[in-house]
Scaffold this motif. Structure first.
Motif, PDB file in Angstrom:
ATOM      1  N   GLY A  87      10.761  98.384 -48.927  1.00 46.31           N
ATOM      2  CA  GLY A  87      10.194  97.951 -47.656  1.00 46.31           C
ATOM      3  C   GLY A  87      10.904  96.800 -46.989  1.00 46.31           C
ATOM      4  N   PRO A  88      10.334  96.406 -45.846  1.00 44.83           N
ATOM      5  CA  PRO A  88       9.119  96.993 -45.241  1.00 44.83           C
ATOM      6  C   PRO A  88       9.333  98.444 -44.805  1.00 44.83           C
ATOM      7  N   SER A  89       8.357  99.289 -45.167  1.00 42.75           N
ATOM      8  CA  SER A  89       8.447 100.707 -44.861  1.00 42.75           C
ATOM      9  C   SER A  89       7.044 101.253 -44.679  1.00 42.75           C
ATOM     10  N   ALA A  90       6.883 102.094 -43.654  1.00 43.77           N
ATOM     11  CA  ALA A  90       5.576 102.695 -43.404  1.00 43.77           C
ATOM     12  C   ALA A  90       5.305 103.863 -44.335  1.00 43.77           C
ATOM     13  N   ASP A  91       6.367 104.487 -44.880  1.00 41.33           N
ATOM     14  CA  ASP A  91       6.207 105.620 -45.801  1.00 41.33           C
ATOM     15  C   ASP A  91       6.625 105.149 -47.196  1.00 41.33           C
ATOM     16  N   PHE A  92       5.723 104.521 -47.889  1.00 41.49           N
ATOM     17  CA  PHE A  92       6.004 103.957 -49.213  1.00 41.49           C
ATOM     18  C   PHE A  92       5.358 104.830 -50.281  1.00 41.49           C
ATOM     19  N   ASP A  93       5.700 104.531 -51.494  1.00 44.07           N
ATOM     20  CA  ASP A  93       5.150 105.252 -52.641  1.00 44.07           C
ATOM     21  C   ASP A  93       3.951 104.452 -53.163  1.00 44.07           C
ATOM     22  N   PRO A  94       2.722 104.966 -53.021  1.00 42.26           N
ATOM     23  CA  PRO A  94       1.560 104.198 -53.467  1.00 42.26           C
ATOM     24  C   PRO A  94       1.441 104.054 -54.979  1.00 42.26           C
ATOM     25  N   GLU A  95       2.249 104.838 -55.739  1.00 43.93           N
ATOM     26  CA  GLU A  95       2.164 104.778 -57.194  1.00 43.93           C
ATOM     27  C   GLU A  95       3.196 103.829 -57.815  1.00 43.93           C
ATOM     28  N   SER A  96       3.933 103.125 -56.978  1.00 44.64           N
ATOM     29  CA  SER A  96       4.896 102.160 -57.516  1.00 44.64           C
ATOM     30  C   SER A  96       4.141 100.977 -58.121  1.00 44.64           C
ATOM     31  N   PRO A  97       4.748 100.270 -59.064  1.00 51.19           N
ATOM     32  CA  PRO A  97       4.030  99.162 -59.727  1.00 51.19           C
ATOM     33  C   PRO A  97       3.533  98.099 -58.757  1.00 51.19           C
ATOM     34  N   LEU A  98       4.372  97.728 -57.800  1.00 45.78           N
ATOM     35  CA  LEU A  98       3.955  96.703 -56.852  1.00 45.78           C
ATOM     36  C   LEU A  98       2.753  97.176 -56.020  1.00 45.78           C
ATOM     37  N   CYS A  99       2.811  98.408 -55.577  1.00 45.70           N
ATOM     38  CA  CYS A  99       1.706  98.937 -54.752  1.00 45.70           C
ATOM     39  C   CYS A  99       0.418  99.067 -55.570  1.00 45.70           C
ATOM     40  N   ARG A 100       0.548  99.417 -56.851  1.00 47.28           N
ATOM     41  CA  ARG A 100      -0.639  99.526 -57.690  1.00 47.28           C
ATOM     42  C   ARG A 100      -1.260  98.145 -57.912  1.00 47.28           C
ATOM     43  N   GLU A 101      -0.423  97.137 -58.104  1.00 43.67           N
ATOM     44  CA  GLU A 101      -0.948  95.781 -58.272  1.00 43.67           C
ATOM     45  C   GLU A 101      -1.684  95.313 -57.013  1.00 43.67           C
ATOM     46  N   ILE A 102      -1.136  95.627 -55.850  1.00 42.24           N
ATOM     47  CA  ILE A 102      -1.794  95.228 -54.600  1.00 42.24           C
ATOM     48  C   ILE A 102      -3.118  95.965 -54.443  1.00 42.24           C
ATOM     49  N   ALA A 103      -3.144  97.265 -54.801  1.00 42.60           N
ATOM     50  CA  ALA A 103      -4.378  98.038 -54.682  1.00 42.60           C
ATOM     51  C   ALA A 103      -5.454  97.523 -55.630  1.00 42.60           C
ATOM     52  N   GLU A 104      -5.034  97.053 -56.808  1.00 39.54           N
ATOM     53  CA  GLU A 104      -5.999  96.554 -57.795  1.00 39.54           C
ATOM     54  C   GLU A 104      -6.331  95.081 -57.597  1.00 39.54           C
ATOM     55  N   GLY A 105      -5.610  94.401 -56.707  1.00 38.02           N
ATOM     56  CA  GLY A 105      -5.883  92.999 -56.433  1.00 38.02           C
ATOM     57  C   GLY A 105      -5.334  92.040 -57.448  1.00 38.02           C
ATOM     58  N   THR A 106      -4.291  92.444 -58.171  1.00 37.15           N
ATOM     59  CA  THR A 106      -3.688  91.585 -59.210  1.00 37.15           C
ATOM     60  C   THR A 106      -2.299  91.098 -58.836  1.00 37.15           C
ATOM     61  N   SER A 107      -1.853  91.339 -57.622  1.00 38.21           N
ATOM     62  CA  SER A 107      -0.508  90.928 -57.225  1.00 38.21           C
ATOM     63  C   SER A 107      -0.482  89.421 -56.990  1.00 38.21           C
ATOM     64  N   LEU A 108       0.626  88.794 -57.456  1.00 41.89           N
ATOM     65  CA  LEU A 108       0.780  87.352 -57.265  1.00 41.89           C
ATOM     66  C   LEU A 108       1.177  87.004 -55.839  1.00 41.89           C
ATOM     67  N   ASP A 109       1.716  87.969 -55.122  1.00 44.45           N
ATOM     68  CA  ASP A 109       2.196  87.694 -53.761  1.00 44.45           C
ATOM     69  C   ASP A 109       1.172  88.032 -52.689  1.00 44.45           C
ATOM     70  N   VAL A 110       0.107  88.684 -53.026  1.00 42.25           N
ATOM     71  CA  VAL A 110      -0.947  89.030 -52.068  1.00 42.25           C
ATOM     72  C   VAL A 110      -2.222  88.327 -52.522  1.00 42.25           C
ATOM     73  N   MET A 111      -2.626  87.330 -51.801  1.00 44.21           N
ATOM     74  CA  MET A 111      -3.790  86.506 -52.148  1.00 44.21           C
ATOM     75  C   MET A 111      -4.972  86.943 -51.284  1.00 44.21           C
ATOM     76  N   GLU A 112      -5.988  87.470 -51.942  1.00 39.78           N
ATOM     77  CA  GLU A 112      -7.213  87.860 -51.241  1.00 39.78           C
ATOM     78  C   GLU A 112      -8.234  86.740 -51.394  1.00 39.78           C
ATOM     79  N   ILE A 113      -8.648  86.184 -50.271  1.00 45.75           N
ATOM     80  CA  ILE A 113      -9.537  85.021 -50.248  1.00 45.75           C
ATOM     81  C   ILE A 113     -10.828  85.412 -49.563  1.00 45.75           C
ATOM     82  N   ASP A 114     -11.947  85.029 -50.163  1.00 46.47           N
ATOM     83  CA  ASP A 114     -13.257  85.274 -49.566  1.00 46.47           C
ATOM     84  C   ASP A 114     -13.597  84.089 -48.669  1.00 46.47           C
ATOM     85  N   GLY A 115     -13.700  84.373 -47.363  1.00 46.56           N
ATOM     86  CA  GLY A 115     -13.965  83.293 -46.424  1.00 46.56           C
ATOM     87  C   GLY A 115     -15.341  82.675 -46.561  1.00 46.56           C
TER      88      GLY A 115
END
Length: 542
Positions: free
Chosen positions: A67-95
């Protein structure tokens, strides 16, 4: 792996899986493909429309290996981590739980660090409207000029609570409620994947009850599978969630159109006794009327999920009802819906609103009056009898008095004077003023209340008699100034002649002072009074 609910198991993983938000997905795909990436996005929409899902898909597209790419592979390790909420680079914060200035201060310190694996460090703040005003102000500078490797994604259901200075620094995307047919079709897909038989009316009932939220619909389907097993019917949906069947809505609409108040009230009573949600029934009724109104303008419009055997009789029953009448029905029921939202006795307001709606069908509107007047303007007037024509010449010399030529005014006046009875005017009997038009004789004055009858006030001989209505004569005879308290006897003006129904009024006469009564004589002859007069040398005045 433990059991997952349908809302998580069938959550979209790519842009192609997102349903009902084509305007948002197209914009994001084009921005990624053209490398026109903003530094902050704001997703706005009601619950269950895909705000968090779209944010995660966008994060995958930005941090995917290719990426950045609109047609990515959702089964890649990075994408799976983001989907599960365990990625170190994507911080999900509850406002809601991180809404203070201290939390924003920590965020501002962490944005300086570069991402660990992906290309961007992404901060996703859900329910961002819960941040305090001080926290928003603390975030302004970082949000306006973040580092190159930082992206912000915000999501909220109440954008009106966000400061305008925050919104102006973001690209806003409004996610709309998902259409009912789209939800129903996706529920059929899930049922097929799970090996469950879901009837089309049941799928439509679930989608209608979800009110545009895909997550709500998936949760209801999950509950129905646990209750019914491998086969779900519309009756199961109505029993569990208290929804109203299409047959009930069609029956209530028919009663309303046919002005059958007893039947409509009885149906409401049955629904209330069976525990149905009356607010939902009223909403369905308004939706049915709206569909009938739209069908008149567009015959290809949606019929709100009604089967053809129910919809066709409804359209035929509503055909005699004018369009403005249907609009009036919708307005009345919409006002009732607003009152029912906060009312304790919803059934009472529903019944009153339904009776008012039926009464509006009987009201005479301005359009009806205009049509009636327009139709009356083309009605031909009834034929009138022609005026009789008198012959120019008469063969009988004795019929000359009936000739068409009228007599001269002098001759007509002399004949009228000869035929009139000779009466001598008197002080007690005077000409009367009645409500019907009367002919004033030549001896009567023009204004009887202000001047005595004189010869100068008589109408000229060459003019026709003056006719005057009784009320006008009374107004003309009224004096200009205020009435005096007493009038001397010798100067009384002539009174109007009384009508035959009322006696003649008596003239006002100032009575002379009455002689002293015996009580006054006793007062004057009292010894004490006389003694007091002697002592004080006074006199009595009468």
């Amino acid at each position: 792996m433990s059991y997952q609910v349908f809302a998580r198991k069938y959550r979209p993983k790519t842009f192609n899986d997102v349903l009902g938000q084509d305007h948002v997905i197209s914009t994001l795909r084009n921005a990624i493909e053209r490398n026109r990436l903003a530094h902050a996005w704001l997703f706005v929409g009601p619950r269950g429309t895909g705000k968090t899902t779209t944010a995660r898909i966008l994060a995958k597209a930005l941090n995917c290996p290719e990426g950045p790419s609109a047609d990515f592979d959702p089964e890649s390790p990075l994408c799976r981590e983001i989907a599960e909420g365990t990625s170190l680079d994507v911080m999900e914060i509850d406002g809601a739980s991180n809404n203070g200035v201290d939390n924003v201060r920590d965020l501002r310190e962490n944005v300086q660090f570069t991402p660990a694996q992906g290309k961007f460090k992404i901060y996703y703040i859900d329910e961002v409207h819960m941040l305090s005003t001080a926290a928003f102000n603390a975030l302004l500078k970082t949000l306006e000029e973040p580092p190159e490797h930082v992206k912000f994604i915000f999501a909220t259901t109440e954008p009106n609570k966000i400061l305008p200075t925050i919104i102006s620094r973001c690209q806003r995307f409004d996610l709309r409620p998902i259409p009912t047919p789209t939800i129903a079709k996706h529920l059929q897909h899930i049922a097929t994947e799970e090996g469950v038989k879901l009837d089309d009316p049941a799928a439509w009932a679930i989608a209608k009850g979800a009110d545009g939220g895909m997550r709500d619909a998936q949760s209801m389907l999950d509950q129905l599978v646990a209750f019914c097993g491998e086969e779900i019917t519309e009756q199961n949906v109505l029993e569990i969630f208290g929804f109203t069947s299409r047959e009930t809505v069609a029956s209530l609409t028919t009663h309303l159109i046919k002005k059958d108040s007893p039947a409509a009230l009885e149906l409401i009573h049955q629904q209330a006794e069976s525990g149905k949600e009356l607010s939902q029934l009223l909403g369905e009724l308004i939706g049915c009327l709206r569909a009938l109104l739209v069908t008149r303008l567009d015959s290809q419009a949606s019929n709100e999920g009604f089967p053809e055997e129910l919809w066709k009789p409804l359209v035929e029953a509503a055909q005699p009802i004018q369009t403005d009448r249907i609009l009036a029905l919708i307005d009345t029921l919409a006002d009732t819906e607003g009152r029912m939202k906060w009312a304790a006795n919803k059934r009472l307001h529903f019944e009153i609103g339904l009776i008012k709606a039926i009464q509006t069908l009987n009201d005479i509107r301005i359009g009806d009056v205009i049509k009636a007047l327009a139709g009356a303007g083309h009605v031909e007037p009834p034929p009138t009898a022609p005026a009789p024509t008198l012959p120019e010449t008469s063969p009988d010399p004795h019929s000359e008095t009936q000739a068409s030529a009228p007599a001269s005014p002098e001759v007509a006046m002399e004949e009228a004077m000869e035929e009139a009875p000779k009466t001598e005017p008197s002080n007690s009997e005077e000409p009367s003023l009645v409500a019907e038009p009367t002919t004033i004789p030549e001896s009567a004055p023009a204004n009887q209340a202000t001047s005595p009858p004189t010869e100068s006030t008589a109408p000229p001989v060459n003019e026709p008699p003056v006719e005057k209505v009784g009320l006008d004569a009374l107004i003309a005879s009224a004096p200009d100034g205020p009435p005096t308290a007493t009038i001397p006897v010798g100067e009384l003006p002539p009174k109007d002649t009384p009508t035959p129904e009322t006696p003649a009024p008596e003239p006002e006469v100032v009575a002379p002072p009455e002689p002293e009564t015996p009580e006054e004589d006793e007062f004057h002859n009292d010894p004490l009074i006389k003694k007091a007069l002697e002592i004080f040398e006074g006199t009595l005045r009468t």
